[in-house]
Write a protein that holds these residues in place. Structure first.
Motif, PDB file in Angstrom:
ATOM      1  N   THR A 110     -33.296  16.104  41.908  1.00 49.78           N
ATOM      2  CA  THR A 110     -33.176  15.916  40.462  1.00 49.78           C
ATOM      3  C   THR A 110     -34.510  15.672  39.762  1.00 49.78           C
ATOM      4  O   THR A 110     -34.548  15.477  38.551  1.00 49.78           O
ATOM      5  N   TRP A 111     -35.612  15.664  40.529  1.00 49.71           N
ATOM      6  CA  TRP A 111     -36.931  15.417  39.954  1.00 49.71           C
ATOM      7  C   TRP A 111     -37.923  16.497  40.365  1.00 49.71           C
ATOM      8  O   TRP A 111     -37.901  16.954  41.502  1.00 49.71           O
ATOM      9  N   LYS A 112     -38.804  16.823  39.450  1.00 48.89           N
ATOM     10  CA  LYS A 112     -39.954  17.682  39.719  1.00 48.89           C
ATOM     11  C   LYS A 112     -41.188  16.831  39.417  1.00 48.89           C
ATOM     12  O   LYS A 112     -41.260  16.166  38.377  1.00 48.89           O
ATOM     13  N   PHE A 113     -42.153  16.841  40.313  1.00 52.07           N
ATOM     14  CA  PHE A 113     -43.372  16.066  40.133  1.00 52.07           C
ATOM     15  C   PHE A 113     -44.528  17.029  39.920  1.00 52.07           C
ATOM     16  O   PHE A 113     -44.727  17.960  40.703  1.00 52.07           O
ATOM     17  N   THR A 114     -45.298  16.792  38.854  1.00 49.97           N
ATOM     18  CA  THR A 114     -46.370  17.695  38.471  1.00 49.97           C
ATOM     19  C   THR A 114     -47.680  16.938  38.342  1.00 49.97           C
ATOM     20  O   THR A 114     -47.728  15.885  37.714  1.00 49.97           O
TER      21      THR A 114
END
Length: 120
Positions: free
Chosen positions: A86-90
């Motif tokens: 549920t998360w995208k880390f950029t």
């Protein structure tokens, strides 16, 4: 850095619900995100972008605020990020202002203190 991600995992549901909180609770949650990021590196900053649909992911952007001296810390933090569906880390070297300009091009960005929140 492990401490940040452990803390993040323990509190991620509060971050997802941030947009629905009172402004007082938003300020409190934002404060603690910044504090825990500062425990890792004081020069880093963050933004959260909310998903457009329930099947999209939340995005946490960690930035070095345009300072290349701290981009290694951003990369190291991202390299140790948990894998969450549920998360995208950029990681970003751009300044918050540059990121904000990109986010502001999206429909109806929400500004809460010094974080741009976007419910896409």
């Amino acid at each position: 850095m492990k401490n940040f991600w452990n803390w993040f995992l323990d509190n991620q549901h509060s971050f997802k619900n941030l947009i629905n909180e009172t402004s007082q609770n938003q300020s409190y949650i934002i404060y603690w995100i910044k504090q825990n990021l500062n425990y890792y590196c004081r020069e880093l900053d963050f933004m959260i972008v909310f998903p457009k649909t329930s099947t999209d992911r939340f995005e946490l952007i960690i930035t070095a605020n345009g300072n290349p001296e701290y981009f290694k810390q951003v990369i190291d933090l991202m390299d140790n990020a948990p894998v969450l569906k549920t998360w995208k880390f950029t990681a970003s070297i751009d300044s918050k202002e540059t990121i904000e300009k990109r986010i502001n091009k999206l429909e109806h960005p929400l500004i809460i203190q010094d974080i741009n929140l976007k419910q896409d």
